[in-house]
Each structure stands twice: as C-alpha cells, then as structure tokens.
Design an enzyme around this catalytic site. Structure first.
Site, PDB file in Angstrom:
ATOM      1  N   THR A 181      -2.122  -2.618  -2.840  1.00  0.00           N
ATOM      2  CA  THR A 181      -2.329  -4.002  -2.433  1.00  0.00           C
ATOM      3  C   THR A 181      -2.847  -4.790  -3.620  1.00  0.00           C
ATOM      4  O   THR A 181      -3.715  -4.309  -4.361  1.00  0.00           O
ATOM      5  CB  THR A 181      -3.313  -4.094  -1.244  1.00  0.00           C
ATOM      6  OG1 THR A 181      -3.508  -5.474  -0.896  1.00  0.00           O
ATOM      7  CG2 THR A 181      -4.661  -3.471  -1.566  1.00  0.00           C
ATOM      8  N   HIS A 200     -12.748  10.554   2.609  1.00  0.00           N
ATOM      9  CA  HIS A 200     -13.553  11.622   2.021  1.00  0.00           C
ATOM     10  C   HIS A 200     -13.415  12.940   2.788  1.00  0.00           C
ATOM     11  O   HIS A 200     -13.818  13.997   2.295  1.00  0.00           O
ATOM     12  CB  HIS A 200     -15.029  11.194   1.988  1.00  0.00           C
ATOM     13  CG  HIS A 200     -15.805  11.824   0.880  1.00  0.00           C
ATOM     14  ND1 HIS A 200     -15.306  12.849   0.111  1.00  0.00           N
ATOM     15  CD2 HIS A 200     -17.062  11.587   0.405  1.00  0.00           C
ATOM     16  CE1 HIS A 200     -16.211  13.209  -0.787  1.00  0.00           C
ATOM     17  NE2 HIS A 200     -17.286  12.453  -0.615  1.00  0.00           N
TER      18      HIS A 200
END
Length: 406
Positions: free
Chosen positions: A325, A377
């Site tokens: 993006t 994560h």
C-alpha cells in the site's frame, strides 16, 4: 421477443449475499436488450444485471436496499406488443430524417459507469446536466467534481449574500447534515479491520530507504521506457520487484495461517491497494516473479483504471499472498498499515521527502522514504520481519540487484 425474469447473477462462493443498489428502470418503462436494469453490490464489486431482450418492466420484486442471494427473482419484464420498437431514454430519438445505428445506441448507453452512477445519485445530479469529456462523451469523475465545485461556489456566494442581508441568522447558515447508508464495501472493510485487530498479533517495524538511485534511474531511462513499452516507469514496479525478491528469502512472510496449519505459497501474487470512489480495494497482480517491469506497470495501470470505473471483477480481487500500500501518493509520511487477511504481512510505502542524512561521515540531503512492515507475530518473528524489511531497503537502494536477482 418473450417474457423473462430479472435474476440475481451467480455470486462467488465467498460471498453469501448482495444488496440491490440502484434500479435504472421503473415499472412500465421500456427496455432494450443488454440495457442495464439494476445494479447489485457485493462486499467486493458492483454487478450490473442487463436486459435479456426488449420489453417493458412488468414488476420489481426487490426494491433498492434489499438483501438478495444468487439466482433470486428481482423482477419481471414482459414482451413488447407486436411491431413496437423500443428506444431507451439515453438513445438518440428516431425521426424520419435520421436513423439510429447500433453504434449510436452503444455509445450513448455506455457514457456512465457504475461508480459514476453512484456519485451522481449521492449528489442528486442528472447525467443530462453534465457534459462528458471522456472518450465518446463518457462522463468522468472529474466532470462530476467540476459541476459539484461550481455548485459549491454558487452556494457559497448565496450564503455570503444571506449573511449580509440577515446577520441575525448567520450562525445557522451551512449547518446541515446528510445521512447516507454505508455501502456494502465500506461495511465489509470495517468488519475486516476489526477482525484483524481482534484475531492477529499485529506488530509494525520501520526502516527508511534512500530513493536517489531509483529516481536517477527513472530520470535517465523513463522517457525511453515509455516510448518502448507504452507505459510510464513508476515507483510501484520497483516496489513489487523488491518485495518478490525479499519474499523468496523469507518464506514465512509469503505464508498464511489456516487453523492450526501454516500454508507456504510457492508463487508470488501481490495485492496492490487502490483507492476507488467506493473505498479501498486490493486487486491482485499474479505471478509477479514472472513479469517484467513493463508488464507490472501495465497491470497496475489496468487495475487502477478498472477500480476508478467500478469495473473490477471478483477474480481481480481474489487471492494475493502479500499486500503493498502506498500512502505516499496522498502525502502520508508514516503509517502502520493493517494486514489484509488471510495474508500475514503488508508493506506500507510513504511520501518521499528530502532530508539530511549521514553518508560516509558527511551530512547530505537525500530523497528519503519511510518503510513500514506490519506482520502477524503468531507466524513471523522479529528476526524475519526485520530481515525482510532490510532486504527490501537494500534492493531499492541498489536497483541493479533487482535485474540480477542477487
């Protein structure tokens, strides 16, 4: 010619239902074959339902705003009386001195795309009040915005006159509100953003890149590149190439979580965030590792045009292993992009700004850009995320390595 039913198109397996956005015809209106009758909006795209034959709208079963599913009855069209010819409202009038060709009809009914129809409806404008400057008289977003700007200026002038003539009521001038329903795309975006926040362990790591080498390369070869390939050499093709090479080195970032399993992808389909009148969408460029810089630029241009005109298909938006993006086109200096599920990471590019940096012990001014990598994560550790971002940085700062794949 015979009667026929207006039916909801087949929806993709991942889309449960859709919303009736706009009826272009009312009961009793005459229609021509292939003329758009109604627009159906899913959480990904707007689908147009055309007439199967000439006829008259007999009934409408599902009004605007109704929720529908695949193959649901929306209305019925009855056949025209024998010998009667239909001319749509947007077609040229038939007179004794002028014939209407098929080319004329197509040109006139294709002057407004779905996104433009939505924009006109939101601002209570009529297509006949706007002169299209696009190909074949097609109305563009810029044409609509120009009319809105003119109307705004007229309104402001009227407001100033009112303030002068009636100072006692000046505090209330311009204090208006407008309530419009959220589009399905906007609702789906909201749902997905909350879903990501609640179901992933998202972290963001940052770095910065010196864009001088790429800017010099574009300045030196940009004109030749455009002449040879018919498309401009932008920054995004460099970003895509750098990301693909970095993904080859860090397989976890090109993977996704499915329940208790990790799915590793041996292909490189990159989603590109594109701003459209309906909201932010992420069409996919497939097999980026097999595409040249020119082919990537052409794909980006095509997807951007389709997004602007509301012509992106479900296939254009399905899949993707990693998202890029570029908030820099809007002036963003730094951000923390949100992951596009089920992907595991997203790379945010930002505005390029001249900043003082230390190079070989000397302070110099360089065009610098911040990079931001948001990642899940649960799957990706800090070592992999930082290593991936450093790899992207090094590849962008030495773009010849992209050609040599080293």
């Amino acid at each position: 010619m015979s009667n026929f039913e207006i039916i909801t198109p087949d929806l993709p397996e991942s889309v449960a239902d859709a919303t009736v956005v706009k009826w272009h015809k009312s009961v009793g209106d005459k229609v021509q074959r292939d003329e758009v009758l109604v627009e159906i909006e899913t959480d990904k795209v707007v689908l147009e339902v055309p007439a199967l034959a000439d006829g008259i709208v007999e009934s409408i079963s599902e009004a605007e705003g109704a929720t529908v599913v695949s193959k649901q009855l929306l209305g019925r069209v009855s056949a025209l009386p024998v010998g009667e010819v239909t001319v749509s409202a947007t077609s040229p009038k038939v007179t004794e001195s002028k014939e209407v060709s098929l080319d004329d009809v197509v040109a006139s009914t294709d002057t407004i795309g779905p996104s433009i129809r939505r924009l006109l409806a939101e601002h209570d404008l009529k297509a006949t009040d706007i002169k299209g400057t696009g190909p074949n008289g097609r109305i563009t977003r810029e044409d609509v915005e120009a009319v809105l700007a003119k109307d705004h200026q007229t309104t402001q002038t009227a407001v100033r006159k009112t303030e002068i003539s009636a100072p006692s009521t000046s505090d209330m001038v311009g204090r208006t509100e407008k309530r419009v329903p959220m589009t399905r795309l906007r609702k789906r975006i909201a749902e997905r953003l909350l879903e990501v926040k609640n179901t992933t362990a998202m972290l963001t790591t940052f770095n910065e890149v010196d864009m001088q080498p790429i800017m010099s390369l574009r300045k030196k070869y940009g004109e030749k590149f455009e002449k040879q390939h018919g498309v401009r050499l932008g920054f995004m093709s460099f970003y895509v190439k750098a990301v693909v090479e970095a993904l080859k080195r860090y397989a976890q970032i090109n993977a996704s979580i499915d329940g208790d399993d990790i799915i590793y992808h041996n292909y490189f389909d990159i989603s590109i965030a594109v701003s459209t009148p309906r909201g932010l969408v992420t069409p996919v460029i497939r097999n980026c590792d097999k595409l040249s810089m020119a082919e990537i630029e052409k794909e980006i241009k095509l997807l951007a045009e389709k997004g602007r005109d509301g012509k992106l298909t479900v296939e254009d938006l399905t899949g993707g292993n990693f998202t890029i993006t570029n908030g820099g086109v809007f002036g963003s200096l730094m951000s923390t992009p949100i992951i596009n599920p089920p992907q595991s990471a997203i790379l945010g590019m930002h505005a390029i700004k001249d900043r003082p940096v230390a190079v070989d012990g000397q302070v110099v001014i360089r065009p610098m850009m911040y990079l931001a990598l948001s990642y899940d994560h649960r799957l990706i550790d800090g070592k992999e995320s930082v290593g991936f971002l450093v790899a992207v940085k090094e590849l962008l700062e030495d773009p010849t390595r992209l050609l040599l794949e080293i």
